[in-house]
Design an enzyme around this catalytic site. Structure first.
Site, PDB file in Angstrom:
ATOM      1  N   HIS A 120       0.807  -1.222   0.000  1.00 35.56           N
ATOM      2  CA  HIS A 120       0.000   0.000   0.000  1.00 35.56           C
ATOM      3  C   HIS A 120       0.840   1.272   0.000  1.00 35.56           C
ATOM      4  CE1 HIS A 120      -3.290  -2.693   1.936  1.00 35.56           C
ATOM      5  NE2 HIS A 120      -3.293  -2.783   0.613  1.00 35.56           N
ATOM      6  N   CYS A 128       2.278  14.538  -6.183  1.00 40.91           N
ATOM      7  CA  CYS A 128       1.391  15.615  -6.623  1.00 40.91           C
ATOM      8  C   CYS A 128       0.389  15.040  -7.616  1.00 40.91           C
ATOM      9  CB  CYS A 128       2.196  16.743  -7.274  1.00 40.91           C
ATOM     10  SG  CYS A 128       1.159  18.071  -7.954  1.00 40.91           S
ATOM     11  N   GLY A 224      -0.089 -10.207  12.268  1.00 43.35           N
ATOM     12  CA  GLY A 224      -0.637  -8.917  12.658  1.00 43.35           C
ATOM     13  C   GLY A 224      -1.641  -8.324  11.704  1.00 43.35           C
ATOM     14  N   SER A 226      -5.781  -8.717  10.153  1.00 40.51           N
ATOM     15  CA  SER A 226      -7.090  -9.371  10.113  1.00 40.51           C
ATOM     16  C   SER A 226      -7.485  -9.723   8.683  1.00 40.51           C
ATOM     17  CB  SER A 226      -8.154  -8.453  10.721  1.00 40.51           C
ATOM     18  OG  SER A 226      -8.322  -7.294   9.911  1.00 40.51           O
ATOM     19  N   ASN A 250      -2.126 -13.630  14.902  1.00 33.85           N
ATOM     20  CA  ASN A 250      -2.796 -12.345  15.090  1.00 33.85           C
ATOM     21  C   ASN A 250      -3.538 -12.341  16.419  1.00 33.85           C
ATOM     22  OD1 ASN A 250      -3.464  -9.725  14.101  1.00 33.85           O
ATOM     23  ND2 ASN A 250      -5.522 -10.450  13.611  1.00 33.85           N
ATOM     24  N   GLY A 251      -3.638 -11.162  17.012  1.00 36.77           N
ATOM     25  CA  GLY A 251      -4.252 -11.055  18.326  1.00 36.77           C
ATOM     26  C   GLY A 251      -5.761 -11.041  18.339  1.00 36.77           C
ATOM     27  N   GLY A 252      -6.382 -10.830  17.185  1.00 36.74           N
ATOM     28  CA  GLY A 252      -7.836 -10.750  17.124  1.00 36.74           C
ATOM     29  C   GLY A 252      -8.385 -11.556  15.969  1.00 36.74           C
TER      30      GLY A 252
END
Length: 281
Positions: A120, A128, A224, A226, A250-252
């Protein structure tokens, strides 16, 4: 999956080598950068900017740059953490074939990861939208600092309130007194961080590079993330179509939890400490 079994499964994948790591915002939380879905993340504090707003909404764009002028200082001061360095160690040991990160904080690059795709983009560069000129964010920041003397120091900032895309919520009166700088080449204020925002496609050159990395990998380890964004989730789908095992640390909860081979629900930093110990690295 029970923690011991998950650790063992991830270690076996890495021992076999040629693992592609896919990382998300949870990798950078130990560096002081909240993820999007944490209580302080931008999806709970207000939605992120869109490409269309940068291009066609001068009020929204001005507000973003005022907020980003403050928030970027925190992002620029953030340092790579143990997970970033653990991934560097795994790469140098020949166990990782590459890293695809959804993060835009540049911390993998600064930690020393080499075979890296910032899917990303990176907040360290701006573009610009009028003339296409690219420049280092620190150069824009110097111009903004000149136009807004004392602005940053006048704001009581909680560093934990900075969002992963580099902005922070400001009161309207702070936004209104902010002066925006123009493009160094053409003078236009149609500037945007060189990152992918909602409504904007991932550049084809990055998609191609990700496909090459996935093609050369024997397994995928997600850390890390989702995988809520399709560009990351698609990597898991394509890996499984090719018969390659996928692990998620991952924590969730996450979008791919029901379909991956190994699901390790834990904090990312301690997990990679255990992984390095198990591999004697």
């Amino acid at each position: 999956m029970e923690e011991g079994a998950a650790l063992e499964g991830v270690v076996k994948l890495l021992e076999a080598g040629s693992v592609l790591a896919v990382t998300g915002a949870g990798v950078s939380t130990d560096s002081g950068i909240p993820d999007y879905r944490s209580p302080r993340g931008s999806l709970n504090q207000g939605r992120p900017m869109t490409y269309q707003e940068f291009r066609f909404d001068p009020v929204a764009s001005h507000r973003y740059w005022a907020r980003s002028f403050v928030g970027w200082r925190v992002m620029a001061d953030a340092q790579p953490n143990r997970t970033h360095y653990a991934l560097v160690e795994l790469e140098r040991a020949g166990l990782l074939s590459g890293i695809v990160t959804q993060n835009v904080d540049g911390l993998h690059r600064r930690a020393g990861s080499e075979n890296l795709v910032a899917l990303h983009g990176d907040l360290a560069t701006i573009v610009c939208l009028q003339c296409g000129h690219r420049e280092a964010r620190e150069l824009l920041d110097a111009r903004l600092d000149h136009l807004n003397p004392g602005y940053f120091d006048s704001i009581a900032l909680d560093p934990s309130a900075v969002n992963p895309d580099g902005d922070v919520t400001l009161d309207d009166h702070h936004v209104q007194r902010f002066t925006m700088a123009g493009c160094a080449r053409c003078g236009s204020v149609l500037l945007k961080p060189d990152v992918v925002y909602f409504g904007e496609p991932v550049p084809s050159i990055r998609k191609t590079r990700v496909a090459q990395l996935l093609d050369g990998a024997d397994a995928v380890v997600v850390a890390g993330s989702s995988l809520a964004v399709m560009s990351g989730y698609r990597i898991v789908i394509e890996a499984q179509r090719a018969g390659k095992p996928v692990a998620v640390i991952n924590g969730g909860p996450g979008r791919a939890d029901h379909r991956v081979d190994i699901l390790w629900r834990t904090r990312v930093g301690p997990a990679f400490d255990q992984i390095l110990d198990a591999l004697d690295l």
